[in-house]
Enzyme design. Structure first.
Site, PDB file in Angstrom:
ATOM      1  N   SER A 203       0.679  -1.307   0.016  1.00  0.00           N
ATOM      2  CA  SER A 203       0.230   0.039   0.290  1.00  0.00           C
ATOM      3  C   SER A 203       0.762   1.327  -0.119  1.00  0.00           C
ATOM      4  O   SER A 203       0.315   2.620   0.527  1.00  0.00           O
ATOM      5  CB  SER A 203      -1.062  -0.389   1.088  1.00  0.00           C
ATOM      6  OG  SER A 203      -0.076   0.340   3.059  1.00  0.00           O
ATOM      7  N   LYS A 239       1.424   5.482   6.692  1.00  0.00           N
ATOM      8  CA  LYS A 239       0.321   5.344   5.777  1.00  0.00           C
ATOM      9  C   LYS A 239       0.765   7.293   5.760  1.00  0.00           C
ATOM     10  O   LYS A 239       1.752   7.818   6.355  1.00  0.00           O
ATOM     11  CB  LYS A 239      -1.064   5.906   6.141  1.00  0.00           C
ATOM     12  CG  LYS A 239      -1.348   4.734   6.062  1.00  0.00           C
ATOM     13  CD  LYS A 239      -1.646   4.253   4.592  1.00  0.00           C
ATOM     14  CE  LYS A 239      -2.430   2.450   4.338  1.00  0.00           C
ATOM     15  NZ  LYS A 239      -2.071   1.547   5.260  1.00  0.00           N
TER      16      LYS A 239
END
Length: 283
Positions: A203, A239
């Site tokens: 991701s 993230k």
């Protein structure tokens, strides 16, 4: 039922038996993740779990659910040397901070002295002197280069390596056995704390490949756009951070369209670090 001292008692019993969290989890049927949360005081166990642990360690139920450490003799034979180790670690951290304060004071003094010279017009004269010195230094350059080529002894700093952190989904990051990596001290800010993580998943593959090792500054002081280590409950992920007045968004940087933006309220998320780069750039 009061379980304020449960984390200390559980860890003391486990270490006194030389048990790893993996072994205790296998013997009791309680997951390693849950045991880690109990020992770190991040989750309170249910009565059934407490009873199972009391039976396993052959101690009374009151031993776990009462805050009085003197209610029984169960702790008399427990090795609590790990507490002394924590105390020694804190003393070492305090010593480092005190040295950093002294260094900062010296830097402030040097800056104030330089500002005073500039205000009195003495810097220009100093520059002229330096220019004259540079003309003579050109003749000595070969010898100076030889002297500088002598290798300085490198000093390293030990940084904790917590292993993999999922980049694709939020997952638990507690580890039973922590490793360390050595990084040249000059490559790090002596006043800041750091740790190392291993990317797992895709991701964040626009920035970091699966398996790549990253260096993280141990801080909660971050800004929008930073790559952060964020914890939600007992789980953590890496993230890109975006913030508004009400929500915090965790944004993937991926070529895989299955990864979506995750949004949380401020109170539901905890920032545990800021990614400062690849480990390979610092060693």
């Amino acid at each position: 039922m009061n379980t304020d001292l449960f984390p200390i008692k559980l860890k003391a019993l486990r270490t006194s038996k030389n048990l790893s969290q993996n072994k205790l989890a296998k013997d009791t049927g309680i997951t390693k993740q849950a045991l880690s949360l109990y020992e770190n005081g991040l989750r309170e166990p249910g009565l059934y779990t407490i009873a199972k642990l009391a039976d396993y360690f052959n101690v009374s139920l009151d031993f776990f659910i009462t805050d009085d450490l003197n209610i029984s003799n169960e702790l008399l034979n427990v090795d609590i040397s790990f507490l002394q180790s924590d105390i020694n670690s804190l003393k070492k951290t305090i010593s480092i901070l005190e040295n950093n304060i002294i260094s900062c004071k010296q830097t402030i003094f040097n800056l104030e002295y330089t500002i005073d010279l500039i205000s009195k017009g003495k810097i220009d004269n100093a520059k002229k002197t330096n220019k004259s010195n540079e003309e003579y230094a050109d003749e000595l350059a070969p010898n100076i280069i030889d002297l500088k080529s002598s290798k300085k002894e490198q000093i390293y700093r030990e940084i904790k390596d917590f292993g993999p952190i999922p980049a694709g989904k939020i997952s638990l990051t507690y580890e039973d056995n922590i490793e360390f990596v050595s990084i040249p001290k000059d490559n790090l800010n002596s006043s800041k704390g750091y740790y190392v993580l291993h990317i797992s998943g895709d991701s964040m593959n626009k920035l970091y490949k699966d398996g790549e090792i990253i260096l993280v500054e141990n801080t909660s002081c971050v800004a929008p756009g930073d790559i952060v280590i964020a914890r939600v409950g007992s789980d953590a992920t890496i993230k890109r951070l975006e913030i508004d007045d009400e929500y915090i968004s965790l944004i993937p940087e991926s070529t895989n369209p299955k990864h979506k933006i995750q949004t949380f309220k401020h109170k539901d998320i905890c920032i545990q670090g800021k990614v400062i780069g690849r480990l390979s750039d610092y060693i």
